[in-house]
Design an enzyme around this catalytic site. Structure first.
Site, mmCIF file in Angstrom:
data_model
loop_
_atom_site.group_PDB
_atom_site.id
_atom_site.type_symbol
_atom_site.label_atom_id
_atom_site.label_comp_id
_atom_site.label_asym_id
_atom_site.label_seq_id
_atom_site.Cartn_x
_atom_site.Cartn_y
_atom_site.Cartn_z
ATOM 1 N N GLY A 425 -31.403 -6.364 14.783
ATOM 2 C CA GLY A 425 -32.716 -6.760 14.301
ATOM 3 C C GLY A 425 -32.641 -7.351 12.912
ATOM 4 N N ASP A 543 -47.319 0.437 5.596
ATOM 5 C CA ASP A 543 -46.943 -0.669 6.491
ATOM 6 C C ASP A 543 -46.942 -0.173 7.933
ATOM 7 O OD1 ASP A 543 -46.358 -3.240 7.105
ATOM 8 O OD2 ASP A 543 -44.250 -3.160 6.466
#
Ligand SMILES: *[C@@H]1O[C@H](CO)[C@@H](O)[C@H](O)[C@H]1NC(C)=O
Ligand SMILES: *[C@@H]1O[C@H](CO)[C@@H](O)[C@H](O)[C@H]1NC(C)=O
Ligand SMILES: *[C@@H]1O[C@H](CO)[C@@H](O)[C@H](O)[C@H]1NC(C)=O
Ligand SMILES: *[C@@H]1O[C@H](CO)[C@@H](O)[C@H](O)[C@H]1NC(C)=O
Ligand SMILES: *[C@@H]1O[C@H](CO)[C@@H](O)[C@H](O)[C@H]1NC(C)=O
Ligand SMILES: *[C@@H]1O[C@H](CO)[C@@H](O)[C@H](O)[C@H]1NC(C)=O
Ligand SMILES: *[C@@H]1O[C@H](CO)[C@@H](O)[C@H](O)[C@H]1NC(C)=O
Ligand SMILES: *[C@@H]1O[C@H](CO)[C@@H](O)[C@H](O)[C@H]1NC(C)=O
Ligand SMILES: *[C@@H]1O[C@H](CO)[C@@H](O)[C@H](O)[C@H]1NC(C)=O
Ligand SMILES: *[C@@H]1O[C@H](CO)[C@@H](O)[C@H](O)[C@H]1NC(C)=O
Ligand SMILES: *[C@@H]1O[C@H](CO)[C@@H](O)[C@H](O)[C@H]1NC(C)=O
Ligand SMILES: *[C@@H]1O[C@H](CO)[C@@H](O)[C@H](O)[C@H]1NC(C)=O
Length: 726
Positions: A425, A543
């Site tokens: 990722g 977040d």
């Protein structure tokens, strides 16, 4: 035992053996043989019996009836006075004389002969001499094998006995002398006078002549009288073995030169003689051969500092100037003198100095290199916020023990040098690699993309936050590595990707079921609730979004990415910070006031709930204008009572309308514009938990499993250029 010691002992033993052998050879005759006759020693090859001589040329007859016993050469009457192994024999040779009385009548006259067939008369040692003031003498002989006649002579004259004693020289006045040729074997010497000594009778009545060892006769004014009383003078004969040269003889079985000897061909005569090699002594003809000289025992034979510095070797010796330091033991040289010893000492000292300098400088070099490496690691450590981390952890009383410090090499091998194939990722501020530690543990390694001080703070922040949290629904931080240029964080590996992958996937059928969505929502809410209240210091995630909720194989939620999180001290309920987070999930109140509170997370979670319900992304660029902002679209739909039109197909199919409506209501409360109107995370978690209990009748068989598992750990952060407020 050290090898040199063994060598010394062996040498000593060898030397002792040689000494014993040498002792039996001391007489230089064969053992059991008569080695003396009168005063004369008889060395081999000479001997008195056939077993004791080499061949009959070397027979010595000992006349025991004479007193002292007289050694005679061969079977003749030549009296031997000395035998040397250098190849010479000294014998007594009669003097030729011619004498007159006062009336000039000859009273005696003799002409001695010598016949030594085996030996030759030494021409370098002997001279033919005639003495008298009215004299002439001749010598007649045969050379070589007997065919070469030889005849010569000389005369001397004088008128008076010289008051100066004839100056001790034989120069024709009272005495004449001539050399003899080599190889003479058979001589007859005769002497006579011209005038029967008439004019010189009063001081010189006789004439004399002889072949003799020139060193044994010196002419002077006494010679006339002395010669009257003696009948013989020494003469030297040369002897040699056989009549062949060394080259021929050395291959014969009867070769006479024994151990440690060399063979010599004497000049102008046949046969050979033997000689001990340098450094050996003894009788070269003796069956035992020559013996080693122990030079060390005789200070005039070696140049070593002392006997203890001298090491005898076969045929030579060596000087050991220092222990373990052997010179070559030159006899002529000055090896191992004090001066040389000093030179050696100085050179050893110099060598030691050089060695010390070399070792020292290379040591310094390595120390310096090591220090440089350490400095670099320290630099990186500081640069990567290591000090900050240490300080923070210290202040918060959190031990670093729970956070393992990995070495750069460890992580290098785990990711095969950060190979492309290991990337799982690419996050907001880094790349995530999948790695396998030595023990086989799978880990996710988060590598910062750029070295930026603000991002470093986020890294450190994450370490600090995660070190505080121990929750089954939070991604576990295993450790970090700050030695590298970019800091690295090591997490547990979560295998099933992000929630975002599972609800925003193209294939609606494979997306996850409502039951699981609700469970994930509950677990996530519990984590946020825990962070807000249960943890020692409240933590605001800042977040919250589906991309930051990871799923394991059982679809258990694992909240991650605490890079932007904030710790809020207990006495402060709000914190003024720079706006940070992901567009689409940002609390509009926070955006306006920059006052960060726990309710900001509640808003973001509300967006997540809407996403779970609709399967749509928070902000999309596709579709009609009013649908682009999910929150406003959801809000409008809910107000118009058209909730079920915007639901995810998969969710809509499931008969859970009541639950869905409740969740939608909850989401709407979470998305309240004013923070105070939003429920707390604790309330949200509780409500979701209560709602879940209604779903118990759903069988697990309906749980959809994504067949295409894409394994992401940390979700993407969407970078959107514009923020559309609802
Ligand atoms: C033998 O030796 C002794 C002493 O060594 C000496 O006096 C004597 O003259 C010698 N005799 C002969 C025949 O050489
Ligand atoms: C041995 O010596 C004796 C006495 O001096 C002498 O008479 C005799 O002739 C000698 N024999 C030989 C063979 O010279
Ligand atoms: C025999 O001759 C050698 C060498 O010339 C000499 O050194 C030695 O003293 C002599 N021996 C006798 C007993 O005259
Ligand atoms: C010398 O010798 C001869 C013969 O032998 C003899 O006749 C004469 O008398 C001798 N003279 C003297 C002075 O002795
Ligand atoms: C010298 O001696 C020889 C032999 O004795 C004799 O024949 C001769 O006559 C002598 N000469 C003189 C000049 O006396
Ligand atoms: C022999 O010569 C010496 C000088 O060298 C002299 O003094 C001496 O008197 C001489 N002897 C005779 C007997 O002439
Ligand atoms: C001995 O030497 C002296 C002086 O050098 C000389 O006058 C004399 O003639 C010499 N005598 C003999 C016999 O050579
Ligand atoms: C040696 O010399 C004598 C006299 O000159 C002679 O009779 C004899 O035959 C000689 N011997 C040899 C072997 O030449
Ligand atoms: C050498 O000596 C051997 C016997 O010792 C003899 O037979 C031979 O003839 C000799 N050869 C010469 C060249 O003298
Ligand atoms: C040996 O003989 C040769 C000639 O045959 C002669 O020139 C040389 O001087 C001789 N050497 C000795 C040491 O007598
Ligand atoms: C001993 O050995 C040295 C060096 O090898 C050499 O120069 C010297 O001649 C030798 N001495 C003897 C007695 O062999
Ligand atoms: C030592 O060697 C020298 C020279 O070869 C010799 O003259 C001397 O006798 C020796 N001394 C001993 C004690 O062997």
């Amino acid at each position: 035992m050290a090898p040199p010691t063994v060598c010394r002992i062996l040498q000593f033993m060898l030397f002792s053996c040689l000494l014993e052998a040498g002792a039996s050879a001391g007489s230089e005759a064969i053992p059991g043989c008569q080695d003396k006759c009168g005063n004369l020693s008889i060395p081999y090859p000479f001997g008195t019996t056939p077993e004791c001589y080499l061949n009959k040329a070397f027979l010595i007859t000992c006349n025991k009836s004479a007193s002292p016993p007289q050694p005679l050469l061969g079977r003749g009457n030549l009296v031997v006075t000395n035998i040397t192994l250098e190849g010479q024999v000294e014998i007594k040779q009669y003097i030729a004389a011619d004498c007159y009385n006062a009336s000039a009548q000859r009273v005696s006259h003799n002409t001695p002969k010598l016949w030594a067939s085996m030996f030759t008369i030494s021409n370098d040692r002997n001279k033919f001499t005639a003495v008298g003031c009215d004299t002439y003498a001749t010598v007649k002989g045969v050379r070589g094998d007997g065919n070469n006649e030889y005849f010569t002579g000389c005369m001397s004259y004088c008128t008076e006995r010289d008051p100066n004693g004839f100056n001790n020289s034989c120069s024709g006045i009272g005495c004449c002398q001539i050399p003899i040729p080599s190889g003479l074997k058979n001589i007859t010497v005769s002497v006579s006078s011209y005038n029967n000594h008439t004019h010189v009778w009063d001081f010189n009545p006789c004439s004399y002549a002889f072949v003799a060892d020139e060193t044994k006769f010196t002419f002077n004014n006494k010679s006339f009288d002395e010669l009257k009383n003696i009948e013989s003078l020494p003469m030297v004969l040369d002897w040699a073995i056989g009549n062949e040269t060394c080259k021929v003889a050395e291959h014969k079985p009867d070769y006479a030169c024994k151990r440690n000897t060399i063979c010599l061909d004497p000049a102008n005569r046949s046969g050979y003689i033997c000689k001990c090699k340098d450094g050996y002594y003894g009788n070269p003809y003796h069956p035992n051969g020559c013996q080693d000289i122990n030079e060390c025992k005789n200070s005039s034979l070696h140049n070593c500092i002392s006997e203890s510095n001298c090491l005898n070797t076969p045929g030579n010796y060596t000087c050991s100037c220092l222990k373990g330091f052997h010179g070559d033991g030159r006899k002529d040289g000055t090896r191992c003198t004090r001066n040389e010893l000093n030179v050696i000492k100085i050179s050893i000292a110099f060598s030691l100095c050089v060695l010390v300098v070399i070792v020292g400088s290379s040591w310094l070099f390595f120390i310096n290199k090591k220090r440089k490496l350490l400095n670099m690691k320290n630099k990186f450590f500081r640069q990567n916020g290591g000090l900050l981390l240490q300080q923070e952890l210290h202040e918060r009383n959190a031990s670093t023990e729970t956070v393992k410090i990995f070495t750069a090499e460890e992580l290098n091998t785990a990711t095969k040098n950060y190979d492309e194939s290991h990337i799982v990722g690419r996050g907001g501020f880094g790349t995530v690699y999948k790695g396998t530690l030595k023990k086989g543990t799978e880990v996710a390694i988060k590598k910062s993309r750029v070295v930026d001080q603000s991002q470093i703070k986020q890294f450190i922040n994450e370490v600090i936050i995660l070190s505080q949290i121990n929750h089954r629904n939070v991604v576990k931080l295993l450790g970090c590595c700050l030695e590298t240029e970019v800091p690295l964080l090591v997490y547990e590996f979560v295998s099933n990707g992000t929630l975002s992958d599972h609800i925003h996937c193209e294939d609606r059928e494979s997306s996850i079921s409502w039951v699981i969505r609700l469970r994930i929502a509950t677990e996530s809410a519990q984590v946020l609730s825990y962070l807000h209240s249960a943890a020692s210091t409240p933590i605001i995630h800042r977040d919250v979004k589906p991309a930051n909720i990871l799923l394991d194989d059982n679809y258990t939620a694992k909240v991650s990415d605490f890079g932007a999180s904030r710790l809020v001290p207990m006495d402060q309920t709000q914190l003024s910070t720079m706006v940070q987070g992901t567009l689409g999930y940002l609390d509009p109140e926070y955006l306006c006031t920059t006052q960060l509170t726990e309710k900001s997370d509640v808003y973001s979670f509300g967006v997540v709930l809407v996403e779970l319900l609709t399967g749509k992304t928070a902000h999309s660029f596709a579709g009609p204008e009013e649908e682009r902002n999910l929150v406003s679209h959801f809000d409008k739909s809910l107000r118009n009572d058209r909730l079920f039109e915007i639901l995810d197909e998969k969710v809509a199919k499931e008969r859970a309308a009541e639950q869905i409506q409740e969740v939608a209501k909850l989401a709407k409360r979470c998305l309240s514009i004013k923070g105070v109107e939003r429920p707390s995370m604790k309330e949200v978690a509780q409500e979701l938990e209560d709602l879940r209990k209604l779903t118990c009748q759903h069988p697990w068989a309906e749980v959809a499993v994504s067949m295409e598992e894409t394994q992401f750990l940390l979700g993407q952060t969407f970078s959107v250029s514009t923020y559309v407020s609802n």
